[in-house]
Each structure stands twice: as C-alpha cells, then as structure tokens.
Design a protein around this motif. Structure first.
Motif, short mmCIF file in Angstrom:
data_model
loop_
_atom_site.label_atom_id
_atom_site.label_comp_id
_atom_site.label_asym_id
_atom_site.label_seq_id
_atom_site.Cartn_x
_atom_site.Cartn_y
_atom_site.Cartn_z
N GLY A 216 5.27 50.14 3.96
CA GLY A 216 4.88 50.93 2.80
C GLY A 216 6.07 51.33 1.94
O GLY A 216 6.00 51.32 0.71
N CYS B 262 7.23 48.36 -0.18
CA CYS B 262 6.33 48.16 -1.32
C CYS B 262 6.59 49.19 -2.41
O CYS B 262 6.68 48.87 -3.60
CB CYS B 262 4.88 48.25 -0.86
SG CYS B 262 4.35 46.93 0.23
N LEU C 292 -4.06 46.03 6.74
CA LEU C 292 -2.98 46.78 6.11
C LEU C 292 -3.48 47.69 4.99
O LEU C 292 -2.92 48.75 4.73
CB LEU C 292 -1.92 45.82 5.58
CG LEU C 292 -1.16 45.02 6.65
CD1 LEU C 292 -0.26 43.99 5.99
CD2 LEU C 292 -0.34 45.93 7.57
N THR D 135 0.45 51.90 5.15
CA THR D 135 0.48 50.97 4.03
C THR D 135 -0.68 51.11 3.05
O THR D 135 -0.67 50.46 2.01
CB THR D 135 0.46 49.51 4.58
OG1 THR D 135 -0.66 49.36 5.47
CG2 THR D 135 1.74 49.19 5.34
N MET E 177 -0.29 48.91 -0.89
CA MET E 177 -0.54 47.48 -0.78
C MET E 177 -1.17 46.80 -1.99
O MET E 177 -0.87 45.65 -2.25
CB MET E 177 -1.41 47.19 0.45
CG MET E 177 -0.72 47.47 1.77
SD MET E 177 0.82 46.55 1.95
CE MET E 177 0.18 44.88 1.98
#
Length: 271
Positions: free
Chosen positions: A73, A76, A93, A99, A103
């Motif tokens: 996470g 990202c 996910l 996450t 995502m």
C-alpha cells in the motif's frame, strides 16, 4: 544488461528488484518482486548502490501472505506505480487492509497462459504453484534476450515452472527448510505438517531434486531464497544445492550459486 538485488528474503519479508538496462541506451525499467520490505528500508538499500525509489517502475506480487505484501500500500501511495498480478490476487488485494485504499489506480491484470508485455522489451508470464495462500504464482520474465524465473513459497515444483526454468539464465528458487531440523524441532506438529506436506514450502532436498531436473548449460545464476530462520541454515542450503550441481558434473565457478539472506540486502548483481 540485467541487474538484480534482493532487499530481504524469508518470513521476515520478501522483496527484490530486477532492473533491465536496455543496450540501446533507453530508460532502465525496474521491476520489484513482492513488497515485504518497507519503502524506508528499500530506499536506504537503493541509495547505497547509487539508485533511488524512482528506479522502481512496477511491482509484481506472488501471493497475499503478509511477508510479501506488507508494504504494498505504501508503494502504491508514495510512488504511484503499477502493480501486476492475477485477477484473483487483485481481488484479494482490493479487500485487504494493507492495500484496499491504494489499489484501484495501480491495478494491472496479467493474462494467464501467455506472455504479457508490461514495458517495451519486457515480457512476463505467471504460473501457478502449490501453496496455502488464496493463490500463489511464480514468474518468468524475458528481457534483453534473457530469461529470469522466480519460484518461491511452493510445496512442489509444477511442470510449467520446471519447463520455464529449463530455459532460464537465472533461477531464484525456494530452499526453505532442512527436513531433519524441521521434524526434530520445536514447532507444533500441525505447523510442521503445514510446511512439509505439499502446499507449504520447498525443502533443501526437494530444491536439490528440482535443480537436478531443470539445470541446463545456459543456467548462469542460481539463487536460493526464503530460507527458514528456525529450520535451515545458509550452509545447509548451499551444501544441498552444491552437491546436486556437482553430481551433474557442473564445475565450481561455472554457475553463480548464492543464498539470498534473511533481513539483509545483496549487492547489486549483474546477471
């Protein structure tokens, strides 16, 4: 040129980087494999070899266990990079507490049973492996006329994985436990059987058997990953793999055999 660095390997966390440096001088592409190490630690490791987090171009995920996705996470959110994996794993996910909020904008699906082009000159293919996660995959990556294969967290080596390894220049394969150390150790019986029976991890002996089957003269690098901190040692894993290679007539020094250490980085390796 293709380069590789492992930031950490094992139940303490799994995270590495495959860096493709095109011969034509175009921009390098850095493919992170799993995200089980913090961005802070990875940044420190990258800076020590003259790189930075901006050299991470994308991430691939093998499965949804904590030691492989712990920091996904953050990657990202902070780096805004694409995350490639299967539809099943993306579904998990998208609901996972680590996450779920990061995502959607990063999600990239890989198609099964074929090579997926994820960047100019970089192709990736996943294969299923037996492990007690929602879904677990290994990866073959082709770039610059070379093939890199990673298979970790698997109870046995499937035919597709073996076939791809037989064509690879570099194979990263799990050598998780020594059978005698596991069975004679302090783990509860149920945990021993979870590790030992088909959908857990690959033993040193099973890893050596796999090496005997997939070794070929074009194999230049063989890295042993995900060693147990309680049921294995680097010396035992290297001895088992080394004896397998010796039995095949592979002369010492003709192949780069090494263990990927737990909780420590490797040098930046030219493959």
């Amino acid at each position: 040129m293709i380069q590789f660095i492992s930031f950490t390997s094992g139940s303490c966390g799994n995270c590495s980087l495959l860096r493709i440096v095109p011969e034509d001088g175009s921009e390098p592409f850095g493919l992170m494999i799993d995200a089980g190490s913090s961005l802070r630690n990875v940044s420190r490791c990258l800076f020590s070899v003259g790189l930075s987090p901006q050299d991470i171009s994308a991430v691939i995920i093998t499965h949804d266990h904590f030691d492989h996705i712990r920091s996904l996470g953050t990657y990202c959110k902070k780096l805004h990079i694409p995350v490639y994996t299967t539809a099943t794993l993306h579904g998990v996910l998208s609901r996972h507490s680590f996450t779920e909020n990061m995502m959607p904008q990063c999600r990239r699906l890989l198609s099964g049973g074929e090579w997926n082009t994820i960047h100019e000159g970089v192709e990736i293919r996943y294969f299923l492996v037996p492990h007690d996660a929602t879904e677990t995959v290994g990866y073959a990556i082709r770039a610059e006329g070379r093939m890199f294969v990673l298979m970790t967290d698997l109870g046995s080596v499937p035919e597709e994985a073996m076939a791809l390894a037989k064509e690879a220049d570099t194979v990263v394969v799990e050598s998780n436990f020594d059978v005698d150390m596991l069975l004679g150790g302090s783990y509860p019986h149920e945990l021993k059987m979870r590790i030992f029976k088909g959908f857990g991890h690959l033993s040193n002996d099973a890893c050596a058997d796999a090496i005997r089957e997939f070794w070929h003269p074009g194999l230049k690098n063989l890295f042993l990953c995900h060693l147990s901190g309680n049921n294995n040692t680097p010396e035992l894993a290297l001895k088992s793999a080394g004896e397998a290679l010796k039995g095949l007539g592979v002369k010492k020094g003709t192949i780069n055999l090494r263990v990927l250490p737990r909780g420590q980085m490797t040098p930046l390796l030219n493959l």
